[in-house]
Design an enzyme around this catalytic site. Structure first.
Site: not given
Length: 317
Positions: A21, A156, A266, A279, A281, A290
């Site tokens: 990433e 990602s 998420d 998960e 982030n 974003s």
């Protein structure tokens, strides 16, 4: 939150690095520099951490705060945070332990379960585990089909496979074993995909929920790079009670992992209105397209103000 003006602080934006990433991180860093300058900070400089000279600059106290815009390995997993602790430099986002726990999806799921946060059933295998017909059958019996096979410590959507048929599972696991120390195999929950940003330290606050729409088998890296209006619906089209519950669960995940500053969890909301955490982030994408900046904008918080807020959180004791 600290109410005094913080714009006199000198900010080092840390981005790039060595992960899959890295390029996304450099985009985040570049846009964060612009936003911080718009917010009134006069001394803001970005470093690609692959050039280790940034360590000398920080150790020489040329900067007061590190704004961490790194994603993936070495940036989101506690590594850069450990370095900043040694250098005694305040930094944005979560500390060493929360970063490590949040990045290791299998560990994060244990924290969810301990906090009573629903999460899909899963199995975790090491990179050197033998994969034979018995292992595959056991996984399918336990989790059913379809399944997601993913690295435990990447983001990602890099390296994620959706497996529809049992005959494809062994190959997906073996491919994943080449890239990391552990592989997560997860039950595929059918429903509405959402993400819930949370900001704050001691009293975290959920921002508007983003519903994610896409045509691919899952929200992959290609979709994430496309303009936000193609994939983001804000606020998410959920029943009022489900919406409030998802925000509450995201705040609980933020606390359970020990996050600070910002996080983004998420979820998949199933047909019964149950949000399942996938998960969290720890350092989400920070470009204007974003998810978190888009959500914050719907609460009236522009991108410069959001970046300034993260600096303020970093300064809180």
């Amino acid at each position: 939150m600290q109410k005094t003006d913080v714009t006199h602080y000198r900010i080092a934006v840390l981005a790039g690095g060595w992960s899959d990433e890295a390029q996304i991180s450099l985009q985040s860093g570049t846009e964060c520099v612009k936003a911080l300058k718009t917010a009134g900070f006069t001394t803001v400089e970005m470093f690609d951490v692959k050039d280790l000279s940034f360590i000398q600059r920080l150790a020489a106290h040329e900067f007061d705060i590190a704004f961490v815009a790194m994603h993936g390995r070495y940036g989101e997993d506690g590594c850069i945070q450990g370095l900043l602790e040694i250098l005694h430099i305040p930094y944005t986002c979560s500390g060493v332990l929360a970063s490590a726990m949040g990045t290791a999806k299998d560990i994060a799921k244990l924290a969810y379960e301990n906090a009573g946060i629903p999460t899909p059933k899963d199995a975790c295998l090491a990179s050197d585990d033998e994969i034979d017909k018995n292992v595959v059958q056991h996984i399918v019996d336990k989790l059913g089909l379809p399944l997601f096979v993913k690295p435990t410590d990447n983001g990602s959507s890099f390296g994620v496979f959706k497996v529809e048929e049992q005959k494809d599972l062994a190959d997906a696991i073996k491919e994943e074993q080449k890239t990391g120390t552990h592989v997560l195999i997860e039950q595929a929950i059918v429903g509405t995909e959402i993400t819930v940003p949370v900001i704050g330290n001691h009293h975290p606050h959920a921002l508007p929920i983003v519903e994610i729409v896409f045509n691919a088998p899952f929200y992959d890296i290609q979709a994430k790079a496309e303009p936000a209006p193609l994939h983001h619906v804000i606020p998410a089209r959920l029943d009022k009670d489900v919406y409030a519950h998802a925000q509450e669960l995201a705040e609980q995940a933020h606390v359970a992992l020990g996050c600070r500053g910002v996080s983004r969890t998420d979820f998949i909301v199933d047909e019964n209105g149950v949000p399942y955490a996938l998960e969290t982030n720890i350092i989400p994408g920070m470009t204007e397209r974003s998810l978190i900046p888009d959500s914050a904008a719907h609460e009236g918080m522009g991108f410069p103000e959001l970046c300034k807020r993260l600096v303020e959180y970093a300064l809180e004791k």
